[in-house]
Design a protein around this motif. Structure first.
Motif, mmCIF file in Angstrom:
data_model
loop_
_atom_site.group_PDB
_atom_site.id
_atom_site.type_symbol
_atom_site.label_atom_id
_atom_site.label_comp_id
_atom_site.label_asym_id
_atom_site.label_seq_id
_atom_site.Cartn_x
_atom_site.Cartn_y
_atom_site.Cartn_z
ATOM 1 N N ALA A 81 0.829 -1.209 0.000
ATOM 2 C CA ALA A 81 0.000 0.000 0.000
ATOM 3 C C ALA A 81 0.860 1.255 0.000
ATOM 4 O O ALA A 81 0.541 2.243 -0.675
ATOM 5 C CB ALA A 81 -0.931 -0.010 1.217
ATOM 6 N N PHE A 82 1.966 1.214 0.739
ATOM 7 C CA PHE A 82 2.857 2.374 0.785
ATOM 8 C C PHE A 82 3.458 2.658 -0.588
ATOM 9 O O PHE A 82 3.504 3.805 -1.028
ATOM 10 C CB PHE A 82 3.962 2.119 1.810
ATOM 11 N N GLU A 83 3.894 1.608 -1.267
ATOM 12 C CA GLU A 83 4.456 1.797 -2.609
ATOM 13 C C GLU A 83 3.400 2.362 -3.561
ATOM 14 O O GLU A 83 3.683 3.256 -4.366
ATOM 15 C CB GLU A 83 4.989 0.476 -3.146
ATOM 16 N N LYS A 84 2.175 1.857 -3.467
ATOM 17 C CA LYS A 84 1.100 2.376 -4.311
ATOM 18 C C LYS A 84 0.853 3.856 -4.033
ATOM 19 O O LYS A 84 0.645 4.658 -4.961
ATOM 20 C CB LYS A 84 -0.181 1.577 -4.063
ATOM 21 N N ALA A 85 0.894 4.239 -2.755
ATOM 22 C CA ALA A 85 0.711 5.647 -2.397
ATOM 23 C C ALA A 85 1.841 6.501 -2.954
ATOM 24 O O ALA A 85 1.628 7.655 -3.351
ATOM 25 C CB ALA A 85 0.618 5.800 -0.884
ATOM 26 N N MET A 86 3.052 5.949 -3.017
ATOM 27 C CA MET A 86 4.168 6.685 -3.605
ATOM 28 C C MET A 86 3.897 6.993 -5.082
ATOM 29 O O MET A 86 4.168 8.092 -5.563
ATOM 30 C CB MET A 86 5.463 5.876 -3.473
ATOM 31 N N TYR A 87 3.378 6.005 -5.794
ATOM 32 C CA TYR A 87 3.028 6.222 -7.200
ATOM 33 C C TYR A 87 1.895 7.231 -7.346
ATOM 34 O O TYR A 87 1.862 8.034 -8.281
ATOM 35 C CB TYR A 87 2.622 4.903 -7.855
ATOM 36 N N GLN A 88 0.960 7.170 -6.429
ATOM 37 C CA GLN A 88 -0.211 8.046 -6.509
ATOM 38 C C GLN A 88 0.131 9.492 -6.168
ATOM 39 O O GLN A 88 -0.511 10.426 -6.668
ATOM 40 C CB GLN A 88 -1.291 7.521 -5.548
ATOM 41 N N ASN A 89 1.139 9.691 -5.327
ATOM 42 C CA ASN A 89 1.528 11.021 -4.881
ATOM 43 C C ASN A 89 2.493 11.654 -5.895
ATOM 44 O O ASN A 89 3.570 11.113 -6.141
ATOM 45 C CB ASN A 89 2.205 10.920 -3.512
ATOM 46 N N PRO A 90 2.140 12.789 -6.493
ATOM 47 C CA PRO A 90 3.006 13.388 -7.520
ATOM 48 C C PRO A 90 4.438 13.647 -7.058
ATOM 49 O O PRO A 90 5.381 13.491 -7.833
ATOM 50 C CB PRO A 90 2.288 14.709 -7.852
ATOM 51 N N GLU A 91 4.618 14.001 -5.790
ATOM 52 C CA GLU A 91 5.959 14.324 -5.294
ATOM 53 C C GLU A 91 6.886 13.112 -5.232
ATOM 54 O O GLU A 91 8.108 13.257 -5.252
ATOM 55 C CB GLU A 91 5.871 14.961 -3.908
ATOM 56 N N THR A 92 6.311 11.912 -5.133
ATOM 57 C CA THR A 92 7.144 10.710 -4.968
ATOM 58 C C THR A 92 6.982 9.726 -6.131
ATOM 59 O O THR A 92 7.536 8.626 -6.076
ATOM 60 C CB THR A 92 6.793 9.994 -3.649
ATOM 61 N N ARG A 93 6.249 10.107 -7.168
ATOM 62 C CA ARG A 93 5.968 9.167 -8.270
ATOM 63 C C ARG A 93 7.249 8.705 -8.956
ATOM 64 O O ARG A 93 7.434 7.513 -9.206
ATOM 65 C CB ARG A 93 5.022 9.827 -9.278
ATOM 66 N N TYR A 94 8.140 9.615 -9.252
ATOM 67 C CA TYR A 94 9.383 9.241 -9.928
ATOM 68 C C TYR A 94 10.243 8.359 -9.021
ATOM 69 O O TYR A 94 10.837 7.370 -9.466
ATOM 70 C CB TYR A 94 10.163 10.503 -10.333
ATOM 71 N N GLU A 95 10.290 8.691 -7.756
ATOM 72 C CA GLU A 95 11.078 7.932 -6.780
ATOM 73 C C GLU A 95 10.557 6.508 -6.633
ATOM 74 O O GLU A 95 11.332 5.569 -6.350
ATOM 75 C CB GLU A 95 11.031 8.657 -5.433
ATOM 76 N N ALA A 96 9.255 6.340 -6.833
ATOM 77 C CA ALA A 96 8.624 5.032 -6.630
ATOM 78 C C ALA A 96 9.097 3.983 -7.631
ATOM 79 O O ALA A 96 9.051 2.778 -7.350
ATOM 80 C CB ALA A 96 7.104 5.171 -6.712
ATOM 81 N N VAL A 97 9.570 4.420 -8.793
ATOM 82 C CA VAL A 97 9.948 3.492 -9.857
ATOM 83 C C VAL A 97 11.001 2.493 -9.397
ATOM 84 O O VAL A 97 10.906 1.289 -9.661
ATOM 85 C CB VAL A 97 10.437 4.265 -11.103
ATOM 86 N N ASN A 98 12.014 2.976 -8.680
ATOM 87 C CA ASN A 98 13.104 2.102 -8.232
ATOM 88 C C ASN A 98 13.098 1.840 -6.736
ATOM 89 O O ASN A 98 14.012 1.189 -6.220
ATOM 90 C CB ASN A 98 14.462 2.719 -8.623
ATOM 91 N N TRP A 99 12.086 2.346 -6.049
ATOM 92 C CA TRP A 99 12.116 2.255 -4.585
ATOM 93 C C TRP A 99 12.096 0.817 -4.092
ATOM 94 O O TRP A 99 12.894 0.437 -3.224
ATOM 95 C CB TRP A 99 10.935 3.014 -3.977
#
Length: 245
Positions: free
Chosen positions: A195-213
């Motif tokens: 769920a946390f990773e999904k929220a990262m993708y959903q949040n514009p500020e962390t979307r790019y970071e989520a790709v390799n997180w």
């Protein structure tokens, strides 16, 4: 208590030995010859933390307060190994919804990569009530929880967060103690991370970071624990939390 004391030891001592739920406290302040009984709820959390630390000292429990007061954890229960024994002390008005901060969302992804053991943190949570007439405080409930046991999906986000002014600020707790059948906290750490990773993708500020997180986190997790962790795709598990219905 001898040796390294765990969060469970502290919880049991407070509930069964000290019988904290049977006690009544009060907050007093004096400046010069003026004394006041403090009735403001916003100071109780900090005071309970100070009280707990003094209580630990009284019992001869070896611990170390975090010198970085604005960083987790509040207390290290194993001063010889700061990757273990993380204890966070939280408090909220039991007659209201818990609103304390669990983590700042923007910094949490990098925090988990640097310190994956953060996810082992124990949360000692005081649910207090205060008499608005006398200022007397009682501990109605005390819980010991992990992060996935006090969070759940929201309608618009896959986990409980504070989102205002188009900015995702914090991970917040849900009402984990509710008897509402529609409330379902995460079943395990892996579901929380999904769920946390999904929220990262959903949040514009962390979307790019989520790709390799996830890959970075898994490498860090394996290095520290010596084992792999499997994080399911949110789309594979979201139905059991009533998300996307």
């Amino acid at each position: 208590m001898d040796g390294i004391v765990t969060a469970n030891d502290i919880y049991d001592a407070l509930i069964y030995g000290y019988k904290i739920q049977e006690l009544t406290g009060a907050i007093k302040f004096q400046l010069g010859d003026v004394k006041v009984s403090v009735k403001r709820r916003d100071v109780i959390g900090g005071i309970l933390q100070e009280w707990l630390e003094l209580w630990l000292k009284k019992l001869g429990i070896d611990y170390m307060p975090n010198p970085q007061v604005n960083m987790p954890p509040d207390i290290y229960l194993d001063p010889t190994d700061i990757t273990r024994g993380w204890l966070e002390i939280k408090a909220f008005n039991r007659n209201d919804t818990p609103r304390f901060s669990i983590a700042y969302f923007r910094t949490f992804p990098e925090e988990l990569i640097k310190r994956p053991w953060h996810l082992d943190t124990d949360y000692l949570i005081f649910g207090y009530v205060i008499d608005e007439r006398t200022g007397n405080v009682k501990i109605k409930d005390l819980w010991l929880k992990k992060i996935w046991q006090i969070t759940k999906p929201m309608t618009n986000w896959p986990l409980t967060v504070q989102f205002k002014n188009d900015v995702l600020h914090e991970i917040r707790p849900c009402r984990w103690y509710s008897s509402n059948r529609n409330l379902q906290v995460f079943e395990c750490l892996e579901d929380f991370l999904s769920a946390f990773e999904k929220a990262m993708y959903q949040n514009p500020e962390t979307r790019y970071e989520a790709v390799n997180w996830q890959n970075k986190f898994k490498l860090s997790y394996r290095k520290h624990y010596g084992r792999d962790i499997k994080i399911p795709k949110w789309e594979k598990i979201m139905s059991k939390y009533g998300w996307g219905d």
